[in-house]
Write a protein that holds these residues in place. Structure first.
Motif, PDB file in Angstrom:
ATOM      1  N   LYS A 109       0.437  33.852 -23.275  1.00 40.62           N
ATOM      2  CA  LYS A 109      -0.805  33.923 -23.956  1.00 40.62           C
ATOM      3  C   LYS A 109      -1.589  32.788 -24.011  1.00 40.62           C
ATOM      4  O   LYS A 109      -0.920  31.766 -23.181  1.00 40.62           O
ATOM      5  CB  LYS A 109      -0.726  34.518 -25.431  1.00 40.62           C
ATOM      6  N   ASN A 110      -2.825  32.795 -24.131  1.00 43.64           N
ATOM      7  CA  ASN A 110      -3.499  31.517 -24.342  1.00 43.64           C
ATOM      8  C   ASN A 110      -2.924  30.386 -24.781  1.00 43.64           C
ATOM      9  O   ASN A 110      -2.325  30.595 -26.000  1.00 43.64           O
ATOM     10  CB  ASN A 110      -5.008  31.784 -25.085  1.00 43.64           C
ATOM     11  N   GLY A 111      -2.652  29.213 -24.400  1.00 45.42           N
ATOM     12  CA  GLY A 111      -2.011  27.985 -24.861  1.00 45.42           C
ATOM     13  C   GLY A 111      -0.500  28.005 -24.823  1.00 45.42           C
ATOM     14  O   GLY A 111      -0.104  27.161 -25.464  1.00 45.42           O
ATOM     15  N   SER A 112      -0.074  28.980 -24.179  1.00 43.76           N
ATOM     16  CA  SER A 112       1.638  29.066 -24.201  1.00 43.76           C
ATOM     17  C   SER A 112       2.167  28.207 -23.047  1.00 43.76           C
ATOM     18  O   SER A 112       1.359  27.953 -21.760  1.00 43.76           O
ATOM     19  CB  SER A 112       1.932  30.517 -23.967  1.00 43.76           C
ATOM     20  N   LYS A 113       3.229  27.655 -23.071  1.00 39.68           N
ATOM     21  CA  LYS A 113       4.173  27.170 -21.948  1.00 39.68           C
ATOM     22  C   LYS A 113       5.025  28.007 -21.594  1.00 39.68           C
ATOM     23  O   LYS A 113       5.816  28.725 -22.282  1.00 39.68           O
ATOM     24  CB  LYS A 113       4.657  25.823 -22.836  1.00 39.68           C
ATOM     25  N   LYS A 114       5.462  27.894 -20.377  1.00 40.22           N
ATOM     26  CA  LYS A 114       6.594  28.538 -19.642  1.00 40.22           C
ATOM     27  C   LYS A 114       7.758  27.908 -20.134  1.00 40.22           C
ATOM     28  O   LYS A 114       7.867  26.558 -19.734  1.00 40.22           O
ATOM     29  CB  LYS A 114       6.355  28.719 -18.092  1.00 40.22           C
ATOM     30  N   VAL A 122       3.793  29.520 -27.560  1.00 35.01           N
ATOM     31  CA  VAL A 122       2.896  28.727 -27.913  1.00 35.01           C
ATOM     32  C   VAL A 122       3.650  27.614 -28.911  1.00 35.01           C
ATOM     33  O   VAL A 122       4.716  27.971 -29.314  1.00 35.01           O
ATOM     34  CB  VAL A 122       1.591  29.369 -28.624  1.00 35.01           C
ATOM     35  N   GLN A 123       2.976  26.472 -29.368  1.00 32.20           N
ATOM     36  CA  GLN A 123       3.513  25.427 -30.041  1.00 32.20           C
ATOM     37  C   GLN A 123       4.101  25.935 -31.241  1.00 32.20           C
ATOM     38  O   GLN A 123       5.082  25.503 -31.504  1.00 32.20           O
ATOM     39  CB  GLN A 123       2.585  24.243 -30.428  1.00 32.20           C
TER      40      GLN A 123
END
Length: 157
Positions: A109-114, A122-123
């Motif tokens: 999703k927007n702003g997520s990290k793999k 996301v954070q």
């Protein structure tokens, strides 16, 4: 005697892989699906109930009443099923006796990290996992039972 055989975070909740793989693998008798959205949506509840095996029990609860619902279950092998890691943290904070959590796919999703294959956070989700880990609960990613699991640790997030 109540026995939690699996705590599963899966944004799709009830679906084919869950029913054919996880439910079978754990030999659970009951799934306690904890999700405020599903709990307040009669139509979605009916869909999940219709798709669920008739020889197993599916109980749907909101987060606030989850421990009360759990306390009514006796002589069950239980899967706790939640949509997201934040809900899992809330259950731990409600003093559910949780030692291990298995996370399924969580889409980007927007702003997520793999984090690893099919797992994006996301954070806020990363912070939830770190808090869960700090409480001594093991967290791993595993899509289906016969996949190799990936153990999550604070340094990998």
């Amino acid at each position: 005697m109540k026995n939690i055989v699996l705590v599963r975070v899966d944004e799709r909740l009830i679906h084919g892989q869950f029913v054919t793989a996880w439910l079978r693998q754990t030999d659970a008798t009951t799934v306690l699906l904890v999700d405020d959205m599903v709990n307040s949506d009669d139509f979605t509840q009916k869909i999940y109930m219709a798709a669920f095996p008739k020889d197993k029990k599916l109980i749907i609860s909101g987060v606030e009443k989850a421990i009360q619902t759990f306390d009514t279950l006796m002589d069950e092998k239980i899967i706790l099923l939640v949509r997201d890691i934040n809900c899992a943290l809330k259950l731990i904070q409600q003093e559910f006796d949780i030692h291990n959590i298995i996370i399924g796919g969580v889409g980007a999703k927007n702003g997520s990290k793999k984090i690893c294959r099919n797992l994006y956070f996301v954070q806020k989700e990363i912070d939830c996992v770190k808090e869960i880990l700090s409480l001594g609960v093991a967290v791993k990613y595993q899509l289906v039972p016969n996949d190799k699991s990936v153990i999550l640790s604070s340094d990998k997030l």
